[in-house]
Design an enzyme around this catalytic site. Sequence first.
Site, PDB file in Angstrom:
ATOM      1  N   SER A   9       8.911   2.286  -4.765  1.00 34.63           N
ATOM      2  CA  SER A   9       9.285   3.708  -4.632  1.00 34.63           C
ATOM      3  C   SER A   9       9.365   3.949  -2.728  1.00 34.63           C
ATOM      4  O   SER A   9       9.726   5.197  -2.679  1.00 34.63           O
ATOM      5  CB  SER A   9       8.132   4.514  -5.143  1.00 34.63           C
ATOM      6  OG  SER A   9       6.832   4.072  -4.688  1.00 34.63           O
TER       7      SER A   9
ATOM      8  N   PHE B  71       2.931   3.000  -9.631  1.00 39.22           N
ATOM      9  CA  PHE B  71       3.651   1.644  -9.909  1.00 39.22           C
ATOM     10  C   PHE B  71       4.011   0.777  -8.997  1.00 39.22           C
ATOM     11  O   PHE B  71       4.540   1.502  -7.765  1.00 39.22           O
ATOM     12  CB  PHE B  71       4.734   2.056 -10.991  1.00 39.22           C
ATOM     13  CG  PHE B  71       4.307   2.643 -12.281  1.00 39.22           C
ATOM     14  CD1 PHE B  71       3.713   2.049 -13.105  1.00 39.22           C
ATOM     15  CD2 PHE B  71       4.451   3.911 -12.391  1.00 39.22           C
ATOM     16  CE1 PHE B  71       3.013   2.758 -14.563  1.00 39.22           C
ATOM     17  CE2 PHE B  71       4.123   4.696 -13.695  1.00 39.22           C
ATOM     18  CZ  PHE B  71       3.377   3.963 -14.637  1.00 39.22           C
TER      19      PHE B  71
ATOM     20  N   THR C 133       4.535   7.141  -6.832  1.00 39.92           N
ATOM     21  CA  THR C 133       4.323   6.614  -8.263  1.00 39.92           C
ATOM     22  C   THR C 133       3.014   5.604  -7.855  1.00 39.92           C
ATOM     23  O   THR C 133       2.900   5.007  -7.110  1.00 39.92           O
ATOM     24  CB  THR C 133       5.294   6.023  -8.580  1.00 39.92           C
ATOM     25  OG1 THR C 133       5.587   4.901  -7.963  1.00 39.92           O
ATOM     26  CG2 THR C 133       6.539   7.067  -8.742  1.00 39.92           C
TER      27      THR C 133
ATOM     28  N   ASP D 145       0.606  -1.072   0.186  1.00 37.23           N
ATOM     29  CA  ASP D 145       0.067  -0.008  -0.147  1.00 37.23           C
ATOM     30  C   ASP D 145       0.793   1.336   0.107  1.00 37.23           C
ATOM     31  O   ASP D 145       0.566   2.274  -0.765  1.00 37.23           O
ATOM     32  CB  ASP D 145      -0.858  -0.036   1.243  1.00 37.23           C
ATOM     33  CG  ASP D 145      -1.762   1.231   1.347  1.00 37.23           C
ATOM     34  OD1 ASP D 145      -2.596   1.177   0.356  1.00 37.23           O
ATOM     35  OD2 ASP D 145      -1.784   2.001   2.043  1.00 37.23           O
ATOM     36  N   HIS D 146       1.918   1.046   0.940  1.00 38.30           N
ATOM     37  CA  HIS D 146       2.659   2.443   0.880  1.00 38.30           C
ATOM     38  C   HIS D 146       3.477   2.802  -0.527  1.00 38.30           C
ATOM     39  O   HIS D 146       4.136   3.625  -0.773  1.00 38.30           O
ATOM     40  CB  HIS D 146       3.605   2.434   2.146  1.00 38.30           C
ATOM     41  CG  HIS D 146       2.879   2.559   3.399  1.00 38.30           C
ATOM     42  ND1 HIS D 146       3.394   3.082   4.622  1.00 38.30           N
ATOM     43  CD2 HIS D 146       1.558   2.641   3.711  1.00 38.30           C
ATOM     44  CE1 HIS D 146       2.684   3.168   5.493  1.00 38.30           C
ATOM     45  NE2 HIS D 146       1.513   2.974   4.887  1.00 38.30           N
ATOM     46  N   ASP D 147       3.779   1.526  -1.231  1.00 38.06           N
ATOM     47  CA  ASP D 147       4.409   1.502  -2.332  1.00 38.06           C
ATOM     48  C   ASP D 147       3.657   2.543  -3.425  1.00 38.06           C
ATOM     49  O   ASP D 147       4.099   2.853  -4.320  1.00 38.06           O
ATOM     50  CB  ASP D 147       4.623   0.215  -2.917  1.00 38.06           C
ATOM     51  CG  ASP D 147       6.101   0.347  -4.014  1.00 38.06           C
ATOM     52  OD1 ASP D 147       5.478   0.721  -4.948  1.00 38.06           O
ATOM     53  OD2 ASP D 147       6.917  -0.193  -3.939  1.00 38.06           O
TER      54      ASP D 147
END
Length: 712
Positions: A307, A303, A301, A225-227
């Site tokens: 990140s 994607f 991002t 989720d945090h990505d």
Amino acid sequence: MWVCLQLPVFLASVTLFEVAASDTIAQAASTTTISDAVSKVKIQVNKAFLDSRTRLKTTLSSEAPTTQQLSEYFKHAKGRTRTAIRNGQVWEESLKRLRRDTTLTNVTDPSLDLTALSWEVGCGAPVPLVKCDENSPYRTITGDCNNRRSPALGAANRALARWLPAEYEDGLALPFGWTQRKTRNGFRVPLAREVSNKIVGYLDEEGVLDQNRSLLFMQWGQIVDHDLDFAPETELGSNEHSKTQCEEYCIQGDNCFPIMFPKNDPKLKTQGKCMPFFRAGFVCPTPPYQSLAREQINAVTSFLDASLVYGSEPSLASRLRNLSSPLGLMAVNQEAWDHGLAYLPFNNKKPSPCEFINTTARVPCFLAGDFRASEQILLATAHTLLLREHNRLARELKKLNPHWNGEKLYQEARKILGAFIQIITFRDYLPIVLGSEMQKWIPPYQGYNNSVDPRISNVFTFAFRFGHMEVPSTVSRLDENYQPWGPEAELPLHTLFFNTWRIIKDGGIDPLVRGLLAKKSKLMNQDKMVTSELRNKLFQPTHKIHGFDLAAINLQRCRDHGMPGYNSWRGFCGLSQPKTLKGLQTVLKNKILAKKLMDLYKTPDNIDIWIGGNAEPMVERGRVGPLLACLLGRQFQQIRDGDRFWWENPGVFTEKQRDSLQKVSFSRLICDNTHITKVPLHAFQANNYPHDFVDCSTVDKLDLSPWASREN
């Protein structure tokens, strides 16, 4: 079956800079009028943003910050995100001023030159025009240039996608529940905290654990989720409504939307009338301005690209690297070590809320690609593992390719770690989330499709919060024999928010990692939804401050984001739309729960998506109901198929590299980056020691030989 969205209209207009020339003839608001209005608003908004930053620094230095101020530390917009949100605020306030001060009857009046307003506000400023290198084998940090037809698609600091039109009380920005006497579909919406109290809460922690899922299953969900998404809070845009008025006196206004306590709420005795709540940051509308409804920002991002490890802004990405080394390494902590292994570096910007948690230990928060890394101790632990893996990969690649420079090593290690996160998520995690619905929503990979929209949808940010139902009330630390570690082996969850000192000065990450492997997630149950540790003690790491209610925040946030109701999403997914108590009973297979929801909401149409989606019985072999399976499955399919750098897309990796990558596992990650020697083969499944554990020597390693190259 859902068919991929075609994007001809969107792709022609998504970039903030592709503004169409206005063809209006009569302009009620002239360029001069617009310029004057924007100038006045900018002064007001800039002051509000500056005051907020100053106030946050001051309060966190006071030794007695409030729960809101601790939370705000992680929700505070920074860098380009802050600029984008500030511009969104200026846009909205300027529209209000123009409507008030001119002859405009509404803000979508065709005589208002929205193009001129956009440029005057500076809506293109947060994201400078990117010159894309179409031959680069690597992602940009910002997510730009992934889609060659529309380079901004999926990039950070853009609006979350709308799969259904926003639903606001005034059609533009005000959330339902803002005006007391206004109704939604003929009924007033219930207080968010009242729904939490009557539907979500429970007292008895007995029998709540998931007998088939490890605690790591819950934690991986938060990593993913945090990505994928982050919507920081905005600032208050007017001088009339300071954060103090919102936080201390529950005065609603501007971007303050307090969560009021219902009658007889136990928090009334200790916390006043409300929990403060600040609305999410939003961005300027984009041409051709078909809708001017408020659109929340995604600061990272869209994607699945690691990140959260590397950041979504170039300045942060650079800060996270060890640029003094030619090895392509990430910077690590220089003040503390975990028995020879690296920790995340400290974020040495003062003040730090993590230091407040234990004023004797004085351990700062960590610095990572995502500012939320220190939010809770298991999240920080997972971040630490990923950081160590990057540096391990970079060093191994250097051995294979002594001629590679630091930039090449960094990018290749980053690329491999991104593939690792994609593989673990799609191969190991999603199948046991979606269960029998997996193949329906995420069919086998057919290759990159540049017509698929990979942006994170607004509704996904609520659908993925099903993970809040999986968080147990305690966290366990285990020794090398998977027995309780030390005198405080089991800790209440609420004591571990912003808690970095327990890692640095009380055992490192190994005892916590063992707990992730050998302990269980909480099981979502229709009458035991969210533990009191999250529902009453969120961000209450010490007894000096009061805790928040995560469930109530989720519900209030649904309304803040203009989320359509439960039945709208059921219809969107091709599911039945119950209209009566009996119909809702049939869907939920629970008469008591259906009646509670109907007593509160009066109609299924008004049920907030977060509670409605989570209330459904789970699909076979999964951990969500049919509605969330649809929303999650559709989003992950788009993330995969709309990503030019997806690990399976031919040309991203060689065939031999792809074959090698298929052997990665979370268990191997642990073996390679901790002192742990016994791990389960299936890390997301519930495992009992020693029966389900094997020696690290038997766990497949990632063979990096396909990365050996003669080229620089």
